[in-house]
Enzyme design. Structure first.
Site, PDB file in Angstrom:
ATOM      1  N   HIS A 108       0.824  -1.223   0.000  1.00  0.00           N
ATOM      2  CA  HIS A 108       0.000   0.000   0.000  1.00  0.00           C
ATOM      3  C   HIS A 108       0.853   1.267   0.000  1.00  0.00           C
ATOM      4  O   HIS A 108       0.567   2.236   0.727  1.00  0.00           O
ATOM      5  CB  HIS A 108      -0.986  -0.029   1.174  1.00  0.00           C
ATOM      6  N   HIS A 178      -9.891   1.148   0.289  1.00  0.00           N
ATOM      7  CA  HIS A 178      -9.795  -0.092   1.056  1.00  0.00           C
ATOM      8  C   HIS A 178     -10.983  -0.269   2.010  1.00  0.00           C
ATOM      9  O   HIS A 178     -10.805  -0.594   3.188  1.00  0.00           O
ATOM     10  CB  HIS A 178      -8.474  -0.099   1.821  1.00  0.00           C
ATOM     11  N   GLU A 315     -11.075  -4.283  -3.596  1.00  0.00           N
ATOM     12  CA  GLU A 315     -10.181  -3.151  -3.878  1.00  0.00           C
ATOM     13  C   GLU A 315      -9.871  -3.151  -5.369  1.00  0.00           C
ATOM     14  O   GLU A 315      -9.149  -4.022  -5.858  1.00  0.00           O
ATOM     15  CB  GLU A 315      -8.879  -3.318  -3.083  1.00  0.00           C
TER      16      GLU A 315
HETATM   17  C1  BGC Z   1      -3.972  -7.028   1.525  1.00  0.00           C
HETATM   18  C2  BGC Z   1      -4.023  -7.848   2.779  1.00  0.00           C
HETATM   19  C3  BGC Z   1      -3.811  -6.919   3.951  1.00  0.00           C
HETATM   20  C4  BGC Z   1      -4.855  -5.851   3.923  1.00  0.00           C
HETATM   21  C5  BGC Z   1      -4.681  -4.816   5.006  1.00  0.00           C
HETATM   22  C6  BGC Z   1      -5.084  -6.029   1.589  1.00  0.00           C
HETATM   23  O1  BGC Z   1      -5.089  -5.244   0.433  1.00  0.00           O
HETATM   24  O2  BGC Z   1      -4.053  -7.800   0.357  1.00  0.00           O
HETATM   25  O3  BGC Z   1      -3.019  -8.839   2.749  1.00  0.00           O
HETATM   26  O4  BGC Z   1      -3.865  -7.633   5.158  1.00  0.00           O
HETATM   27  O5  BGC Z   1      -4.838  -5.184   2.697  1.00  0.00           O
HETATM   28  O6  BGC Z   1      -3.440  -4.186   4.916  1.00  0.00           O
END
Ligand code: BGC
Length: 351
Positions: A108, A178, A315
């Site tokens: 991210h 998210h 997402e």
């Molecule tokens: C990821 C997960 C992660 C979550 C929170 C998602 O986009 O694929 O692995 O735990 O985000 O960070």
């Protein structure tokens, strides 16, 4: 239609965070806070007209601050999802992005966009624009990136998110929201009973670090086949190394149809409340994440502890690790250009 602005909380340094709530004529509301340009609440009716908040998240700013790893409802950039080793190249120049996951992977974008306080302006009585300037080389990503994320809510109960991120240097950009959905609210437990349909014939399997192997695998005959409706829980426990490794779904699905055109990629139906959710995007992929790492030590809205699979995320995105995967649709943007994209979530009920 109306937009309301309220003080939501303050950061430790005294900086104020505001919440903007857009309400349509049916009483459906979407609230966004300036911290992370975070979609914080969606209040909508069930089949009997009961209004509830279908986003898992927190009651206050403190929740977001103490549980930063969830990215609950947050806007994610400069590169959503994972980059292997945080390494990528643009125009033959090697870059190193922040390795914020196990000191290995960039996840991210290192959290930059999600944990910044964005500026906001009310554009109209149904629309609020959030803006943030990502400085050149922040978290290792080239380019000053002028970013706006605009949320609007129509009387058709569509929440539209418009992304515009323009760079002054050639760079990579991948943005998402998210949001964690639970159409029955976390009061009624996990989301395994939600019925999901995905307009996706293939997905991208990953290695043990959740980095795509490069394969684009057909979902046919696998636990990943959501081409016709099935509950999220139906195959989540299947003996599939991909599911075992991720403790559930945490995978990028390749959305059918022409990239760049708005396509209907998901339909979700929750049988107890009758609520539905439909997703539309012009992006190539969507990460289905089934809250595999949600734990009861973390307390969500109304004091209800989180737990495994208490919400799901859809997402929209370029595929993970795209800069290192030549066969994936690419997200490199030239100076003066950028990432311009739309995702919609439509709430409804089926009686
Ligand atoms: C990821 C997960 C992660 C979550 C929170 C998602 O986009 O694929 O692995 O735990 O985000 O960070």
């Amino acid at each position: 239609m109306s937009v309301k602005k309220e003080l939501y909380g303050k950061l430790e340094n005294g900086q104020e965070v505001f919440e903007y709530t857009i309400e349509n004529t049916h009483g459906v509301q979407v609230s966004i806070i300036t911290y992370g340009a975070t979609m914080n609440r969606i209040i909508c009716p069930d089949k009997d007209g009961n209004m509830e908040d279908i986003l898992a998240g927190f009651d206050s700013l403190e929740g977001h601050l103490t549980c930063p790893g969830y990215y609950c409802g947050q806007t994610v950039g400069q590169y959503a999802n994972r980059i292997c080793g945080g390494k990528f190249e643009v125009n033959g120049v090697a870059y190193q992005a922040t390795q914020n996951e196990n000191d290995k992977t960039c996840l991210h974008g290192g959290g930059e966009y999600s944990h910044a306080v964005w500026k906001a302006i009310i554009v109209d009585d149904d629309c609020v624009e959030f803006s943030y300037l990502s400085p050149d080389m922040q978290d290792g990503f080239p380019g000053n990136v002028e970013t706006t994320v605009t949320y609007s809510l129509g009387d058709d109960n569509i929440i539209q998110i418009d992304y515009k991120a323009i760079t002054d240097k050639d760079t990579i950009i991948n943005m998402t929201n998210h949001a964690y959905f639970n159409l029955a609210t976390t009061k009624r437990g996990n989301v395994l009973g939600h019925e999901l349909t995905l307009n996706c014939d293939a997905y991208t399997p990953t290695d043990a670090d959740s980095i795509p192997t490069g394969e684009i695998r057909s979902v046919e005959g696998t636990a990943f086949d959501f081409k016709t409706a099935k509950t999220i829980g139906q195959d989540i426990g299947a003996e599939d190394e991909q599911l075992v490794q991720c403790r559930g779904y945490d995978h990028n699905f390749c959305i059918n149809g022409e990239i760049g055109k708005l396509r209907h990629f998901a339909h979700v139906y929750e049988p107890v409340t009758g609520r539905t959710l439909d997703g539309y995007t012009d992006l190539p992929g969507v990460q289905l994440y089934t809250g595999n790492f949600m734990i009861p030590e973390d307390i969500g809205k109304e004091g209800i502890p989180f737990d495994k699979h208490y919400a799901f995320c859809l997402e929209t995105q370029y595929y993970p690790d795209t800069p290192n995967q030549k066969n994936f649709p690419q997200c490199k943007f030239k100076a003066g250009k950028g990432f311009i994209s739309t995702t919609q979530y439509k709430v409804g009920v089926k009686k």
